[in-house]
Structure formats: C-alpha cells, structure tokens
Design a protein around this motif. Structure first.
Motif, short mmCIF file in Angstrom:
data_model
loop_
_atom_site.label_atom_id
_atom_site.label_comp_id
_atom_site.label_asym_id
_atom_site.label_seq_id
_atom_site.Cartn_x
_atom_site.Cartn_y
_atom_site.Cartn_z
N HIS A 203 -7.50 -0.10 2.77
CA HIS A 203 -6.72 0.69 1.81
C HIS A 203 -6.14 1.96 2.41
N GLY A 204 -6.47 2.24 3.65
CA GLY A 204 -5.92 3.43 4.31
C GLY A 204 -6.40 4.73 3.70
N THR B 103 -0.83 -5.08 -6.42
CA THR B 103 -1.80 -4.04 -6.74
C THR B 103 -2.50 -3.55 -5.48
N GLU B 104 -2.95 -2.30 -5.53
CA GLU B 104 -3.75 -1.76 -4.43
C GLU B 104 -5.11 -2.43 -4.40
N THR B 105 -5.66 -2.71 -5.58
CA THR B 105 -6.93 -3.41 -5.68
C THR B 105 -6.75 -4.86 -5.27
N SER C 270 -12.22 -12.60 0.90
CA SER C 270 -11.57 -12.29 -0.38
C SER C 270 -10.10 -11.92 -0.17
N LYS C 271 -9.85 -11.11 0.83
CA LYS C 271 -8.47 -10.67 1.08
C LYS C 271 -7.57 -11.82 1.47
N SER C 272 -8.16 -12.85 2.11
CA SER C 272 -7.36 -13.99 2.54
C SER C 272 -7.05 -14.98 1.41
N LEU D 117 -3.27 -1.27 -14.78
CA LEU D 117 -3.28 -2.54 -14.07
C LEU D 117 -4.35 -2.55 -12.97
N GLU D 118 -4.47 -1.42 -12.27
CA GLU D 118 -5.48 -1.34 -11.21
C GLU D 118 -6.89 -1.47 -11.80
#
Length: 421
Positions: free
Chosen positions: A72-73, A29-31, A21-23, A143-144
């Motif tokens: 997300h740290g 956005t953080e999300t 998904s991240k790729s 937005l998040e």
C-alpha cells in the motif's frame, strides 16, 4: 525461543497468504478485494491456548506492517496503524469465537464463530475508514470500509474451518467415512462444479437474459450437500474451494455479478457478500449435522459396549411391548440362548416353549409386571428348544413406565442356569 519461532511462523504464513490474496483479484479500491490474511491470524488464535496469543498477534502485526508498506506504500507510522487495525479487529473476533472453545463444533460454538468472524470484520471495516481517511483522504471511504469488511469476513469464514478441522489430523489406513458417503459427496460436488461452469460463464447475461442473476443460487445447494456428506474436514475443503472458485470466476468477468460494474472490481466485492451468506449457512448446517452424527456415534458406541458386556457375562436381554407382547432381542442373544430361542418374536411364542408345568406361573408373573402390579420379578423355569433339548433359564423382568405412569415396555434379562440336555 518458542515464542520467537511462533512469531516468525505466523509472519511468514501471513505474508504468503497475503500474496496469494492479491493474485486472486484486483479492484479500484485501495483495500485488497479478496483477503485471506485475516483467516491466518484468526485460525492461529482459535486453535491456540491463550498464552500463545501475544506471539501470534505479534507475528501478524509484524507481517501486516511490512505488507502495508510494500503493498500500500504506507509510511512507517501508517503501516503500524494498518497493522493495528488488522490485529485488533481479528483479536476481538477470535475472542468472541473462543467463548465456545469448550465445544467449538457444536451449534452454539459454530454460531459464536460466525458472530466473531463477522463482528471482527465489521470492526476492521470501521477502523479502516478512519485509517484511509488519514492516509488516503481522496478515497471513497464507505467503499473501502465495505471492501475491508467483506474481504476479511470471507477470508475468515473460508480458511478458518479448514485449519480447525485438520488440527491434529493423522493419516489412517482404515476408518473414516463410508465409501457411499464419500461418493455421494463427490457426486454433489461434481454437480456443483458443473453448475458453476454454466452459471458463472463469461457474458452470462447474453446467454441467460434477465434470469442470469437468479441462476447464481443454482450451484450452492449442491455445495451444501457435499459439505454435509463429507463431514468437517471434507466439508471445510469443499467450502474453501467452492467459495474461491466462485470469487475467481467473478474476478475473471464471469457470472451474474459481473454484468454491470460501477467501478473495476465491484463484482468481486459484491460476490463476497453472497459467499459470506452461504458460508455461514454451510457452517451452521455442518455443525447441526455433526452434532446428530456424533450423537448417533455415541449411541452406537454405548450400544456396542453394552452388548459386549452382556455377552461377556452370558446374559441376553429382551424388550416386550406391554400391550401386544411383541419381543425385540438384543444383539448377541442367540449366542446366549441359541438361534432358535432368540428368533422368537412374541411373548406367546416364548410361553409355548416353557415347560407346561411352569407356564401359567411365568405368564402370571409377566402380566403382573406388565400391568404395574410389580416393579420387577425374578424367576427360573425350563425352556424347551426346537431341537428337543431343555435348558434352565433364570429371568429377571422389570417394567418401563411412560409419562402417564403406565407400563409401556417389559424388559427382561435372561441367562442359562444349567443344561440338562
């Protein structure tokens, strides 16, 4: 041990799909703008018995917490909260969807699935606002929340139908859809791919001007046709591939949604709302077409069973229109009465083959049933075939009445008593 294995399996699948998904896309956005992780948990819950739910949710929570810290740290407490939002929202959505567990492929079951997926995503988005307000108060919280809602809904609506459709799948050397049906779906899907390549082209507004936004709808009917023709499994794959393709092309800067972005990744967030609508439509259409197909298959199965029974006991059936006398024979009637007799298309033709000494009585009996004077009758008579042979036939007639109680059809069961040659 089985519970532990399931926890680990769900955790590994969740993290693998999360990395994919991240790729797929990035945003300010953080999300994560495209999120298939919710689809993994939702799918596992949907196809599992309730006693497996604790292990499934534990595996998803473990993976989500690890993802929260890595991607997300978040600190350990924040990661636990992140996992809680992910697991709780999906669990609520899956609970709603499983209210239709008895018939998940029916229109009602599909509706519950769509409602569950959307309800769980909205709940996740609302909880995400609180999470990010606590962990990242400087973010655009609205937005998040919208990004979380849309990305979770897309992941669930695209991935879960594939998992549920292929549950219990076994390769077969025969059976399946007809070649014409497969080729029709393939042709529709090919047109869809061509339309996506044309519509979601880079700098689309320069090519199509002010109509670029309208053209976004052009590929979708062809995807809908392909999904309907290919059935549950092929349709689910077509929906997944098609949805991700549109999202991927938008993430690469192509298509009408990428014309004017207020922030990096806004187009990906917007296009997911578009995909959600079409995914819901396709799932509903597939459920409706699947119900009709299943009804047709059931009717054909019962018809075949009925015909086999009739042939096994040496009985043929015929349906007469009570007004016109037109005759419709059952499949296999020629094996009982002979091809010559079963080719007769009307009562008058049938009466002509009956021995003249018995013809008037047979006709009078038929009229009595057709006019409602008798509910049923049984008689035997001699039938002369086209090759000159005579056979003795036993016939039982019954009238079928319509809504006005008038006889609409006369049905008959016939068998041979003997053959005098």
């Amino acid at each position: 041990m089985q519970q532990l294995q399931r926890i680990l399996l769900i955790a590994v699948l969740f993290l693998a799909v999360a990395a994919i998904s991240k790729s797929l896309a990035s945003a300010a956005t953080e999300t994560i703008p495209v999120w298939l992780g919710s689809g993994v948990t939702f799918s596992a819950l949907l196809i599992s018995a309730r006693w497996w739910w604790p292990a499934t949710l534990a595996g998803a929570a473990l993976a989500a917490a690890a993802w929260g810290m890595a991607a997300h740290g978040l600190d350990p407490l924040g990661a636990v909260a992140f996992a809680g939002v992910e697991v709780a929202s999906v669990a609520v959505g899956a609970w709603i969807a499983t209210l239709g567990r008895r018939d998940p492929d029916s229109p009602a079951g599909a509706a519950l699935f769509i409602v569950g997926a959307l309800a769980g995503s909205v709940l996740g988005g609302a909880l995400a606002v609180a999470l990010w307000q606590w962990q990242r108060p400087d973010l655009n919280l609205l937005l998040e929340g919208c990004t979380w809602t849309l990305s979770s809904a897309v992941g669930t609506l695209l991935l879960t139908p594939v998992v549920t459709a292929f549950r219990g799948f076994r390769l077969r050397r025969s059976g399946g859809m007809a070649m014409t049906q497969f080729l029709g779906g393939a042709a529709a899907f090919a047109v869809f791919l061509i339309a996506v390549a044309l519509v979601f082209i880079d700098h689309g507004q320069q090519h199509y001007g002010h109509v670029a936004a309208t053209l976004a709808y052009l590929p979708m009917p062809f995807l809908l046709i392909a999904a309907a023709l290919w059935g549950a499994r092929g349709g689910a794959l077509a929906l997944l591939i098609g949805g991700l393709l549109i999202i991927g092309r938008t993430a690469a800067g192509g298509g009408p949604f990428a014309v004017d972005e207020g922030f990096h990744g806004e187009a990906v967030v917007e296009v997911q709302g578009f995909v959600i609508i079409w995914a819901a439509v396709m799932i509903a259409v597939r459920a409706l077409s699947g119900e009709r197909r299943q009804s047709r298959d059931d009717a054909q199965a019962w018809r075949l069973r009925y015909e086999r029974i009739m042939q096994a006991v040496g009985v043929a059936s015929v349906e007469y229109d009570a007004v016109t006398g037109s005759a419709t024979w059952s499949e296999g009637a020629d094996r009982v009465l002979g091809a010559d007799a079963a080719a007769i298309a009307s009562l008058d033709e049938w009466l002509e083959r009956i021995d003249p000494a018995e013809r008037e009585l047979v006709q009078a009996t038929w009229l009595q049933v057709a006019q409602g004077g008798a509910r049923a009758s049984e008689q035997s008579y001699t039938l002369r075939l086209g090759d000159g042979r005579s056979v003795r036939v036993r016939e039982r007639l019954a009238g079928i009445r319509g809504a006005d109680e008038a006889v609409e059809q006369v049905v008959g069961l016939l068998r041979l008593e003997n053959n005098d040659g």
